[in-house]
Scaffold this motif. Structure first.
Motif: not given
Ligand SMILES: [Zn+2]
Length: 67
Positions: A1-26
Motif C-alpha cells: 500500500m502507499a501508506t508509509s509510517n514515519r517516525g515514532m509509533n504512537p504506542l512508543d510515545t505512550l510507553r515513553d510517557r508511562f515509563d516516567e510514571v512511578e511504579t509504586v504498588c498501591p
C-alpha cells in the motif's frame, strides 16, 4: 500500500510517557524502580499492566486512543 509510517509509533510515545510514571504498588507500597509496564492495545484503547514483584498485585491503567 502507499501508506508509509514515519517516525515514532504512537504506542512508543505512550510507553515513553508511562515509563516516567512511578511504579509504586498501591497495595504494599513497593517501589519497583526497574519495573516496566506491559502494554496491549485493541486499536481503541491501550491497556497498561504492571505486576508488583513484592505482593503480586497487578496495577492496570487504560488509556483511550480517542481522536
Ligand atoms: Zn505490591
Amino acid at each position: 500500500m502507499a501508506t508509509s509510517n514515519r517516525g515514532m509509533n504512537p504506542l512508543d510515545t505512550l510507553r515513553d510517557r508511562f515509563d516516567e510514571v512511578e511504579t509504586v504498588c498501591p497495595a504494599c507500597g513497593y517501589d519497583d524502580d526497574d519495573g516496566t509496564w506491559a502494554t496491549e492495545t485493541d486499536g481503541a484503547e491501550v491497556r497498561y499492566e504492571h505486576d508488583c514483584p513484592s505482593c503480586g498485585k497487578v496495577t492496570a491503567h487504560t488509556i483511550s486512543l480517542g481522536r
